[in-house]
Write a protein that holds these residues in place. Structure first.
Motif, PDB file in Angstrom:
ATOM      1  N   ARG A  20       0.852  -1.185   0.000  1.00  0.00           N
ATOM      2  CA  ARG A  20       0.000   0.000   0.000  1.00  0.00           C
ATOM      3  C   ARG A  20       0.885   1.231   0.000  1.00  0.00           C
ATOM      4  NH1 ARG A  20      -1.793   3.291   4.033  1.00  0.00           N
ATOM      5  NH2 ARG A  20      -0.880   1.871   5.577  1.00  0.00           N
ATOM      6  N   THR A  21       0.707   2.110  -0.987  1.00  0.00           N
ATOM      7  CA  THR A  21       1.502   3.325  -1.111  1.00  0.00           C
ATOM      8  C   THR A  21       0.582   4.509  -1.324  1.00  0.00           C
ATOM      9  OG1 THR A  21       1.743   2.971  -3.496  1.00  0.00           O
ATOM     10  CG2 THR A  21       3.492   2.112  -2.054  1.00  0.00           C
ATOM     11  N   GLU A  22       1.131   5.694  -1.068  1.00  0.00           N
ATOM     12  CA  GLU A  22       0.392   6.945  -1.259  1.00  0.00           C
ATOM     13  C   GLU A  22       1.176   7.835  -2.202  1.00  0.00           C
ATOM     14  OE1 GLU A  22      -0.507   8.798   2.391  1.00  0.00           O
ATOM     15  OE2 GLU A  22      -1.717   7.134   3.180  1.00  0.00           O
ATOM     16  N   GLU A  23       0.528   8.310  -3.221  1.00  0.00           N
ATOM     17  CA  GLU A  23       1.107   9.231  -4.192  1.00  0.00           C
ATOM     18  C   GLU A  23       0.219  10.462  -4.278  1.00  0.00           C
ATOM     19  OE1 GLU A  23       1.630   7.292  -7.883  1.00  0.00           O
ATOM     20  OE2 GLU A  23       3.065   5.794  -7.110  1.00  0.00           O
ATOM     21  N   SER A  25      -2.572  12.705  -3.425  1.00  0.00           N
ATOM     22  CA  SER A  25      -3.893  12.484  -2.818  1.00  0.00           C
ATOM     23  C   SER A  25      -4.465  11.116  -3.134  1.00  0.00           C
ATOM     24  CB  SER A  25      -4.871  13.567  -3.321  1.00  0.00           C
ATOM     25  OG  SER A  25      -5.008  13.495  -4.739  1.00  0.00           O
ATOM     26  N   TYR A  26      -3.688  10.272  -3.795  1.00  0.00           N
ATOM     27  CA  TYR A  26      -4.147   8.948  -4.190  1.00  0.00           C
ATOM     28  C   TYR A  26      -3.541   7.885  -3.273  1.00  0.00           C
ATOM     29  CZ  TYR A  26      -5.913  11.008  -8.501  1.00  0.00           C
ATOM     30  OH  TYR A  26      -6.604  11.775  -9.412  1.00  0.00           O
ATOM     31  N   THR A  27      -4.320   6.868  -3.013  1.00  0.00           N
ATOM     32  CA  THR A  27      -3.860   5.677  -2.297  1.00  0.00           C
ATOM     33  C   THR A  27      -3.894   4.510  -3.267  1.00  0.00           C
ATOM     34  OG1 THR A  27      -4.754   6.500  -0.209  1.00  0.00           O
ATOM     35  CG2 THR A  27      -4.282   4.137  -0.352  1.00  0.00           C
ATOM     36  N   LYS A  63      -6.603   1.971  -7.354  1.00  0.00           N
ATOM     37  CA  LYS A  63      -6.233   3.348  -7.047  1.00  0.00           C
ATOM     38  C   LYS A  63      -7.486   4.101  -6.608  1.00  0.00           C
ATOM     39  CE  LYS A  63      -3.751   7.218  -9.188  1.00  0.00           C
ATOM     40  NZ  LYS A  63      -3.090   7.665 -10.445  1.00  0.00           N
ATOM     41  N   SER A  65      -8.873   7.968  -4.642  1.00  0.00           N
ATOM     42  CA  SER A  65      -8.538   9.313  -4.186  1.00  0.00           C
ATOM     43  C   SER A  65      -9.501   9.718  -3.078  1.00  0.00           C
ATOM     44  CB  SER A  65      -8.642  10.314  -5.355  1.00  0.00           C
ATOM     45  OG  SER A  65      -9.964  10.363  -5.849  1.00  0.00           O
ATOM     46  N   ALA A  68      -9.845   6.897   1.339  1.00  0.00           N
ATOM     47  CA  ALA A  68      -9.361   5.568   0.938  1.00  0.00           C
ATOM     48  C   ALA A  68      -9.483   4.582   2.082  1.00  0.00           C
ATOM     49  CB  ALA A  68      -7.917   5.661   0.462  1.00  0.00           C
ATOM     50  N   GLU A  72      -7.637   0.782   2.700  1.00  0.00           N
ATOM     51  CA  GLU A  72      -6.855   0.498   3.910  1.00  0.00           C
ATOM     52  C   GLU A  72      -7.451  -0.681   4.675  1.00  0.00           C
ATOM     53  OE1 GLU A  72      -6.441   3.937   6.271  1.00  0.00           O
ATOM     54  OE2 GLU A  72      -5.260   5.057   4.789  1.00  0.00           O
TER      55      GLU A  72
END
Length: 485
Positions: A20-23, A25-27, A63, A65, A68, A72
């Motif tokens: 799980r990553t965050e870029e 405002s996107y998860t 993905k 926004s 999320a 999670e």
């Protein structure tokens, strides 16, 4: 998983990893799957059972926004499910490898030897619980007081039994059992059981200060000594009863307890932390070690090597190689140099072959060389081929140091005394020969009395003439008279 607006089922064991990553405002949730051509560590039956000519999904990425929370929540649910399935598979494999024990024969008539309020390692459940340990005809039974779980240990399956009493250096009274074959403890298999009672609180309030002068502190110390004495006596009585019961009902597997010799104990690091290692008659043990108590059977040891033994180092290592060459050697590191001689004496007493080495040995290469052909290893001199030269070099250095540091022994003084006595005896022999020769007619003949009288008169006349000449000669003026002239 949603694929083209349809929920497609995937077995949890086909998932290789989840990230799980965050870029911004996107998860992003990425799920990697196991495929036949992909190398991964744990191959499973589900992948191997599927026909290999099918198409496999290798990766799925989701993905979202803004909120999320669903991703999670899905991430943590997948991780928890993978953990449960993995533990279930491991438990199933452990049960397959477990050797079935004999059924416990209970003693129903008369009293049963018991120890109450015991804690156990490893824990049966997640919560710490106490229980009762009972001695029966062919084994021991521990019953948990919280939920009534029973664990049976058959005498035939006990490899070593150790009793360690509470003293100045330990806060617990322990009874430790090493097993021949592992048994199930809860949902995991274990190769040991340790039953203990804490007689002294393992933690202390550092802010309270010393209490040796306080009345409450004195009473507390007296209570600790009383508890030590009480539980040491109870454990000793239980140990004696277990030995008597095993001798009566199972004479072939009579239980004998080992007890440590703290006089020759030393500190070392067998696993990850430094602990006190205590030798016994047939073991080398550290029951305080984590995550598993350290217990080494001396009958299984083939050779011991003292490594990093050189001038200037305060610590050395002790490595044990086993008679079963398929086992990897066991190393105890960071042993104080002051314990070197006592450990060597203990190894000689136990009859264990040992060597000394300046450098750490490359045990991986040594064991691979031995495993290739054991007969060639024995033909080349066995362990002497690897360690005899280092041992001989160290002995030579010890001799050189002793020759340079110390004066000659009494033997050299004895040789000097012998040489002096020989010289004295030779000189006495020479004197005796000279005296014997002098007594013979080798002495020259002396002058007669008339010649000697004439020589004396001539000398007197010569002296009288010299005195007359001195009187007739004028006196020499002094320095004062010469100065006046």
């Amino acid at each position: 998983l949603p694929i083209f607006r349809q929920l497609v089922p995937f077995h949890i064991s086909t998932i290789r990893s989840v990230t799980r990553t965050e870029e911004g405002s996107y998860t992003i949730l990425r799920i990697n799957f196991a495929a036949p051509d992909m190398p991964f560590k744990n191959r499973n039956d589900y992948i191997q059972a599927v026909p290999q000519n099918k198409h496999f999904v290798q990766e799925l990425t989701f993905k979202a926004s803004g909120g999320a929370e669903n991703l999670e929540r899905s991430y943590f649910n997948i991780q928890e499910l993978r953990k449960r399935v993995k533990n279930r598979i491991k438990e199933k494999e452990d049960k397959k490898s477990i050797v079935v024990q004999k059924e416990l024969k209970l003693i129903r008539a008369g009293g049963v030897a018991k120890l109450r309020d015991l804690s156990v390692r490893p824990p049966i459940t997640r919560r710490k619980s106490t229980g009762v340990l009972e001695a029966h005809q062919n084994g021991l039974r521990f019953t948990s007081s919280r939920d009534g779980i029973k664990i049976d240990i058959i005498y035939e399956n006990i490899k070593h039994a150790v009793w360690q009493k509470a003293d100045e250096k330990s806060t617990e009274v322990r009874m430790h059992f090493e097993l021949v074959n592992p048994i199930m403890c809860g949902k995991k298999k274990t190769e040991f059981f340790q039953f203990y009672i804490e007689v002294i609180a393992s933690s202390q309030d550092l802010g309270a200060g010393p209490r040796w002068h306080d009345r409450d502190g004195i009473l507390e110390e007296q209570e600790e000594r009383r508890r030590k004495k009480k539980y040491n006596r109870l454990f000793h009585e239980f140990k004696s009863k277990v030995q008597a019961i095993s001798e009566k009902y199972s004479p072939k597997y009579q239980l004998e307890y080992e007890e440590g010799f703290r006089q020759i104990a030393f500190k070392g690091v067998p696993n990850k932390e430094q602990v006190e290692i205590i030798p016994t008659q047939g073991l080398l043990m550290a029951l305080d070690d984590k995550p598993r108590p350290f217990v080494l059977t001396l009958d299984e040891v083939d050779v011991a090597v003292l490594e990093r033994v050189m001038f200037g180092l305060r610590e050395f290592d002790l490595t044990f190689a086993f008679k079963d060459y398929n086992k990897d050697p066991l190393r105890i590191s960071a042993i104080p140099k002051a314990k070197l001689e006592s450990i060597k004496n203990w190894l000689r007493t136990c009859g264990i072959l040992h060597y000394e080495s300046r450098q750490p040995a490359n045990w991986k290469a040594i064991m691979s060389n031995i495993r290739e052909d054991v007969k060639v290893f024995a033909r080349n001199g066995a362990w002497d081929f690897f360690f005899k030269e280092d041992d001989a070099d160290e002995e030579g250095e010890e001799r050189d140091d002793s020759a340079s540091e110390f004066e000659p022994d009494d033997g050299s003084e004895f040789e000097e005394e012998e040489s002096e006595e020989e010289f004295a005896s030779d000189s006495e022999e020479v004197d005796e020969e000279d005296e014997s020769d002098f007594d013979e007619d080798d002495e020259p003949e002396g002058e007669d009395w008339e010649t000697l009288d004439e020589k004396a008169k001539a000398a007197d006349r010569k002296k009288a003439r010299e005195d007359d000449e001195d009187l007739r000669r004028p006196a020499r003026p002094s320095k004062r008279q010469r100065a006046r002239r």
